[in-house]
Design a protein around this motif. Structure first.
Motif, short mmCIF file in Angstrom:
data_model
loop_
_atom_site.label_atom_id
_atom_site.label_comp_id
_atom_site.label_asym_id
_atom_site.label_seq_id
_atom_site.Cartn_x
_atom_site.Cartn_y
_atom_site.Cartn_z
N ASP A 1 -13.29 23.38 -24.32
CA ASP A 1 -12.27 22.58 -24.59
C ASP A 1 -11.43 22.02 -23.07
OD1 ASP A 1 -12.88 22.63 -27.21
OD2 ASP A 1 -11.02 24.17 -27.74
N PHE B 1 -11.48 18.23 -22.25
CA PHE B 1 -10.20 17.29 -22.24
C PHE B 1 -10.18 16.80 -20.94
CE2 PHE B 1 -5.25 17.48 -23.10
CZ PHE B 1 -5.43 16.60 -24.12
N LEU C 1 -0.52 25.12 -26.01
CA LEU C 1 -0.69 24.88 -27.54
C LEU C 1 -0.88 26.18 -28.23
CD1 LEU C 1 -1.42 22.86 -29.77
CD2 LEU C 1 -3.88 22.84 -29.16
N THR D 1 -5.45 10.98 -23.97
CA THR D 1 -5.32 12.42 -23.61
C THR D 1 -4.02 12.40 -23.02
OG1 THR D 1 -6.46 11.94 -21.46
CG2 THR D 1 -7.75 12.91 -23.28
N LEU E 1 -1.48 12.46 -25.90
CA LEU E 1 -1.52 13.53 -26.50
C LEU E 1 -0.96 14.88 -25.70
CD1 LEU E 1 -5.18 13.74 -28.11
CD2 LEU E 1 -3.13 13.85 -29.38
N TYR E 2 -0.96 14.80 -24.33
CA TYR E 2 -0.54 15.88 -23.62
C TYR E 2 0.84 15.80 -23.33
CZ TYR E 2 -0.49 18.83 -19.16
OH TYR E 2 -0.20 19.45 -18.16
N VAL F 1 2.42 16.98 -27.09
CA VAL F 1 2.45 18.31 -27.22
C VAL F 1 3.10 19.05 -26.23
CG1 VAL F 1 0.82 20.39 -27.23
CG2 VAL F 1 0.12 18.22 -28.36
N THR G 1 -0.63 17.58 -35.58
CA THR G 1 -1.01 17.61 -34.32
C THR G 1 -2.53 18.31 -34.11
OG1 THR G 1 1.52 17.76 -33.89
CG2 THR G 1 -0.18 18.25 -32.01
N LEU H 1 -5.64 16.34 -32.29
CA LEU H 1 -6.06 17.02 -31.24
C LEU H 1 -7.69 17.38 -31.39
CD1 LEU H 1 -3.49 19.29 -30.06
CD2 LEU H 1 -4.29 17.51 -28.59
N HIS H 2 -8.03 17.55 -32.63
CA HIS H 2 -9.29 18.20 -32.98
C HIS H 2 -10.65 17.34 -32.21
CE1 HIS H 2 -12.73 20.36 -34.82
NE2 HIS H 2 -13.11 19.11 -35.12
N THR I 1 -8.65 23.93 -31.84
CA THR I 1 -7.91 23.49 -33.06
C THR I 1 -8.63 24.47 -34.14
OG1 THR I 1 -9.39 21.86 -33.04
CG2 THR I 1 -7.28 21.54 -31.79
#
Length: 874
Positions: free
Chosen positions: A543, A547, A576, A630, A633-634, A637, A673, A677-678, A685
């Motif tokens: 992951d 990412f 996370l 990304t 999302l970053y 989160v 979330t 993210l998945h 996740t």
């Protein structure tokens, strides 16, 4: 259920992947009730091992396919591998060499059997490596470009093109690789600028004492010269054209001809013409019906009868130059930089050579493919690649498709031994169609690997049969591939699809950048800067690699990737994981949100931020803006959810009796979330989802979040933003003035905004929890206490009295010393930036770095001066 203290990817990734695969979650069905979405993998060579370019492309494929599944589409990613004719044959021949054998020792049939054995034992390693990165194609539909179905597709395509008049056999000048012993198409030759020599040779004019001087980079080919040529507009052309020259060392009489293709600026303006060993010379030879004399054989040795016969081409060059010099015919030798063609596979210098080969006539096939891109039936992303595509397609040359190999699709043509007829057929013919003879021998050449690859988008779905997959999934929606094979593969797929299917093969083509190191340099063994995605996966987990790949990609020609970026993404995963560990004991397995009346300000804020982030991610993924996705999302989160929301709700979570509303919001937001993210980080996740979800269904088949638009609450975002600004200012003061962490402080907020003043007082707990504020006072025109740190914000001024918290005199000295240091650093940088020499000569990246340092030093100097002012007596 509890989560372990640390996320250990090596303990969960294989287990999770096996669970997905065993339960058929990657498999797609023909389902008329659902909208299809399909992609075909760029088939990696069977010899390949995963490199960063693969890792990037397959990561992006997987993000897209997982997202489309979660959007409710019947999403199918068709996997497979390419037989990779030259590459695979070379690998097996190297194995044979260790046994002191060649393919000829085995013979064709046994050698091909040996390659199949190698393929079964060693080939396909990349499939396991794809799985290791979490790729989720429908493995039940896996294809190989030499499997029975694709072989039938290749034969059908060849025969149809032959019957339609596109395929022909002819003697023509082609690129020959002496190492691979096969013809190459023009785009399989890579041209590199090299330092060489230009040899000036005197050719005697017959019947006179005059000489003409000719310059060449390849004196060894002069053995095959059959003319000299001059441009018609050259002043000497009238005098020389039609005369005969004498070929040095050989004595052959050759004519002087006029031709527009001669470059009057090259050498003396008069060139030697060797039709067998130069493409331009071949054209001149065709125009003037010159003899074609081949003097270099398939092994790049001299085949011309005489003293040079059997010599390597470079050895012969030295000997010929020496003999010319001895004969007084070598005028001079000068250093000369020129472009030299190399085999793309093995880097050997190719040899232009005339031989009988099979070709596809491309011009007519190219026209519909040009229009398809021009009319955006196929959208190239980014669209600047259209120009490159059009330039090549509008000047396209016929495609040499025959290869002198044993591993590959054997050309479906049979030669009649009695009458010489060539029979092209879908099935093996029993008799000659011309004379009825049964003495038929199949063509020994195989097809260029890219011929079968050109059929890939529809052959993987069963063409030439009319299958359900073809009817439902074709044309595919998206192709993701590197810009370097836009001609090898993308253009040819568009041409073949329009010809055989009367449709484009895909709606969009996303052309990925070249992966560079952190300094923007190309990765290579010699530089020692190669990043191995599998080693990185072992170190940081799949992951983190995925990412980082997605966050580094751009729509430019190159993207920078560093191990530091991957490490940063591992830190994100840990953040996370810890957030989920914190939340898990408070979750009660529900999916309902509380009523609006039960929500606190921080709840409305996080739901609003969550809703906005979901919408942003959808926009980014629909636009293939992976870097932006990304980043969004970053930020959500790490900053919004972990650093702010979780901290703000701790008092409510631990309050006596518990706060059910906050638990519901926490669960709703965390689940959404994870789902969002998945597609990017599927393993972690899935592992968290397994612990917090009541459902037995995995996260990978959940719906992508679709929060109600009414949850977007700009008022709550504005309020929280104002509070965050004040809290950050207080935290900065604590850090910069070295206030002990556990020491409670008093804060004054001076503002004329009554609403802001009330908000700060109402949300005192925010200041207590996040800035360790013991006392908060708000108002207008507040008296500033002596030795107070001051921060000016948009609508307020934050004051922190320092007396009693720090040693004022000691802190003043520390700041003064720091100021001296930062001023020295700033002056050093300014000297560089004011130096014209430095600005002209230094690389752009170095200058940019110095400019950035200047801004950082100025900002730091400003902060230190502000802090020092706060410590001076008022």
């Amino acid at each position: 259920m509890e989560l372990p203290k640390r996320y250990e990817p090596e303990k969960v990734e294989d287990k999770i992947y096996d669970y997905w695969e065993e339960n058929g979650y990657f498999r797609a069905e023909v389902n008329e009730d659902r909208e299809p979405f399909s992609m075909a993998i760029p088939p990696p060579n069977v010899t390949s091992e995963l490199h960063v370019g693969h890792a990037l492309q397959f990561t992006l494929h997987d993000i897209v396919i997982r997202y489309q599944r979660m959007k409710g589409k019947e999403a199918c990613w068709f996997p497979g591998m390419d037989h990779a004719g030259i590459a695979t044959q070379n690998v097996v021949e190297k194995h044979l060499a260790k046994e002191n054998k060649t393919r000829h020792d085995l013979g064709r049939e046994k050698f091909v059997d040996r390659v199949w054995e190698w393929k079964e034992e060693y080939g396909g390693k990349i499939k396991d490596q794809l799985k290791a990165l979490g790729s989720s194609p429908d493995w039940s539909r896996e294809r190989f470009t030499l499997d029975e179905g694709l072989s039938r597709a290749v034969r059908e395509a060849f025969v149809q093109l032959y019957e339609d008049g596109y395929i022909y056999r002819d003697k023509y000048i082609i690129n020959w690789c002496p190492r691979c012993s096969t013809a190459l198409s023009d785009i399989e030759v890579e041209h590199e600028e090299e330092e060489g020599k230009l040899y000036w040779i005197n050719y005697e004019l017959k019947g006179s004492d005059e000489f003409v001087t000719v310059a060449t980079t390849r004196p060894e080919t002069m053995l095959g010269d059959t003319a000299l040529a001059i441009h018609p507009e050259d002043d000497r052309s009238e005098k020389l054209a039609g005369k005969m020259a004498v070929l040095p060392l050989v004595g052959r009489e050759i004519p002087v001809v006029k031709d527009d293709v001669v470059d009057p600026e090259f050498g003396s303006g008069i060139v030697k013409v060797t039709p067998a060993h130069d493409p331009t010379d071949f054209e001149i030879g065709e125009t003037y019906d010159l003899e074609t004399i081949s003097v270099i054989d398939d092994d790049a040795n001299i085949s011309f009868e005489g003293k040079y016969e059997g010599m390597d081409r470079y050895e012969a060059r030295e000997k010929i130059v020496s003999d010319l010099d001895e004969a007084g015919l070598l005028e001079e030798i000068e250093d000369y930089e020129h472009s030299v063609g190399h085999c793309q596979r093995c880097d050997t210098v190719v040899e232009p050579s005339v031989s009988e080969q099979w070709f596809v006539e491309m011009e007519d096939l190219a026209q519909p493919a040009i229009e398809a891109v021009r009319e955006d039936e196929v959208e190239l992303i980014p669209d600047r690649w259209k120009k490159v595509y059009f330039e090549w397609m509008e000047n396209i040359q016929d495609w040499c498709i025959s290869r002198q190999l044993w591993w590959g699709h054997r050309i479906p043509a049979w030669h009649c031994e009695d009458c010489g007829e060539i029979v092209v057929s879908r099935e093996e013919p029993q008799t000659c169609t011309s004379c009825g003879s049964t003495k038929l021998t199949q063509e020994t050449d195989v097809l260029d690997t890219w011929f079968s690859s050109a059929l890939w988008p529809f052959s993987v779905m069963g063409w030439p049969e009319q299958t359900e997959d073809l009817e439902y999934f074709f044309p595919t929606d998206l192709l993701i591939t590197g810009f370097d094979i836009i001609f090898f593969w993308v253009a040819r797929m568009i041409m073949t699809s329009l010809h055989f299917m009367d449709e484009v093969p895909f709606d969009q083509v996303l052309l990925t950048p070249l992966v560079l190191d952190e300094n923007g340099e190309k990765m290579s063994s010699s530089r020692g800067n190669i990043l191995d995605p599998l080693e990185l996966k072992e170190e940081y987990g799949a992951d983190s690699v995925r990412f980082a790949m997605a966050s580094s990609t751009t729509k430019g020609r190159g993207m920078k990737l560093s191990e530091g970026e991957i490490e940063d993404k591992r830190n994100f995963l840990n953040k996370l994981w810890n957030a989920a560990r914190f939340a898990l004991p408070h979750l009660e397995g529900g999916d309902n949100l509380p009523s609006e009346e039960e929500l606190e300000l921080e709840d409305r804020w996080i739901l609003s931020r969550y809703t906005d982030t979901v919408n942003q991610i959808e926009e980014d993924l629909e636009d293939y803006s992976f870097k932006s996705a990304t980043k969004n999302l970053y930020s959500f989160v790490w900053n919004d959810f972990c650093d702010w929301y979780l901290e703000l709700i701790k008092p409510r979570l631990y309050s006596e009796g518990g706060d059910e509303a906050v638990k519901q919001v926490l669960e709703y937001t965390l689940k959404g979330t994870l789902t969002m993210l998945h597609p990017f980080i599927p393993f972690i996740t899935e592992e968290i989802w397994d612990k917090l979800s009541e459902t037995t269904e995995p996260i990978m088949i959940q719906d992508f979040p679709a929060p109600e638009s009414s949850m977007r609450n700009r008022e709550s975002e504005e309020k929280i933003s104002a509070l965050q600004e004040m809290i950050k200012a207080i935290r900065n003061v604590r850090g910069e003035m070295n206030i002990p962490t556990g020491e409670g402080i008093k804060v004054l907020i001076d503002t004329e905004d009554d609403d802001l003043s009330r908000l700060a007082e109402e949300k005192l707990t925010y200041f207590e929890e996040l800035a360790n504020v013991d006392e908060l006072k708000t108002g207008t025109d507040l008296e500033r206490p002596e030795n107070s740190a001051r921060r000016v914000l948009e609508d307020s001024e934050v004051l922190v009295p320092l007396a009693g918290l720090i040693d004022i005199e000691k802190e003043r000295e520390r700041i003064k010393n720091e100021l001296v240091e930062v001023e020295d650093d700033l002056n050093s940088t300014l000297r560089k930036l004011n130096n014209e020499d430095f600005l002209k000569k230094a690389p752009e990246e170095v200058v940019s770095k110095e400019k950035k340092k200047k801004e950082e030093f100025l900002a730091r100097k400003d902060r230190l001066e502000t802090n020092l002012a706060a410590l001076e007596d008022n």
